[in-house]
Design an enzyme around this catalytic site. Structure first.
Site, short mmCIF file in Angstrom:
data_model
loop_
_atom_site.label_atom_id
_atom_site.label_comp_id
_atom_site.label_asym_id
_atom_site.label_seq_id
_atom_site.Cartn_x
_atom_site.Cartn_y
_atom_site.Cartn_z
N SER A 162 0.86 -1.18 0.00
CA SER A 162 0.00 0.00 0.00
C SER A 162 0.90 1.23 0.00
O SER A 162 2.09 1.14 0.33
CB SER A 162 -0.88 0.00 1.26
OG SER A 162 -1.44 1.26 1.51
N TYR A 175 -2.15 -1.31 9.99
CA TYR A 175 -2.22 -1.56 8.55
C TYR A 175 -0.92 -1.13 7.87
O TYR A 175 -0.33 -1.89 7.10
CB TYR A 175 -3.42 -0.82 7.95
CG TYR A 175 -3.62 -1.10 6.48
CD1 TYR A 175 -4.23 -2.28 6.06
CD2 TYR A 175 -3.18 -0.21 5.51
CE1 TYR A 175 -4.41 -2.55 4.70
CE2 TYR A 175 -3.35 -0.46 4.16
CZ TYR A 175 -3.96 -1.64 3.76
OH TYR A 175 -4.12 -1.91 2.42
#
Length: 257
Positions: A162, A175
């Site tokens: 990401s 995350y």
């Protein structure tokens, strides 16, 4: 080793119905979003796709769509990566070996978002769940499947990162940390295997894509301003194809800024 092509060329890869002919590819998180798009795209390129996910009904819907399109028959592998043990993953590897003999590729796509909150306030139980699904389970499943991938002529593992994996940002907590971990796995697995095996490890950052996770993270965003999962598939197919047989240890941004 073949000459490295540019990331622009990877993103523009023109795939055909034979790009992944006769390959056996496992996709995690295959019931929804990018995983579903990848499963359908891989099948459309001739691969037998092993659909791994925690929601049986979603996997069955993807399986039925592959069948409806007349593509190579898929297989459903229900598994909740948050609770699955290493022994269960090893058993899964034995099942794949029994049925198929080898594995040509793995797309690690499954992930959970967790909480968007300061680390000092982050719930430790949620933190552990996010790290388990997004990092620990990825490691355990990869380790379990490496013998099968080595048995392929050119095994490919794709991790999913990401933008906050490469550049951690405030409030992205577990995350972001889990995606940093995945990028590190790409580097370490590559360094440890590149001289002794054809097996290759690469990482994709899909960027802002029209998925349920993105909508949850950015509830005020207009999803129709984002690319669909189908639109970012060229790099996903390229890295699984024989055209990428010499490509190792790369982090490809599907939507570079």
């Amino acid at each position: 080793m073949q000459q490295m092509i540019s990331h622009d060329a990877m993103r523009a890869f023109e795939y055909t119905k034979d790009s992944l002919k006769d390959k056996i590819i496992l996709v995690t998180g295959a019931g929804d979003g990018i995983g579903k798009a990848a499963a359908l795209t891989y099948a459309g390129c001739g691969a037998t796709v092993l659909l791994l996910g925690k929601t049986q009904s979603k996997l069955e819907a993807v399986y039925d769509e592959i069948e409806r399109l007349g593509l190579p028959q898929a297989a459903i592998l229900p598994m909740d990566l948050q609770t699955a043990s290493f022994a269960q993953m090893q058993e899964l590897a034995r099942l794949i070996e029994k049925e198929f003999g080898h594995l040509d590729g793995v797309l690690h796509n499954a992930a959970i978002l967790g909480a968007l909150t300061p680390l000092e306030m982050y719930d430790p139980i949620t933190f552990e769940q996010v790290m388990r699904v997004n990092s620990t389970a990825v490691f355990m499943l990869t380790q379990s499947l490496i013998p099968l991938l080595r048995a392929a002529s050119s095994g490919s593992v794709i991790f999913t990162s990401s933008s906050v994996g490469s550049n951690p940002r405030a409030f992205w907590g577990a995350y972001a940390l889990s995606k940093q971990s995945v990028e590190g796995m790409t580097v370490i697995f590559t360094q440890e295997t590149q001289a002794s095996t054809a097996l290759r490890f690469n990482c994709i950052n899909p960027g802002a894509t029209r998925t349920n996770m993105r909508a949850h993270a950015f509830p005020g965003e207009n999803p129709y301003t984002l690319k669909t999962p189908e639109e970012i598939m060229p790099a996903y197919v390229y890295l699984m194809s024989d055209a990428a047989s010499g490509v190792k240890g790369q982090l490809i941004d599907c939507q570079p800024k």
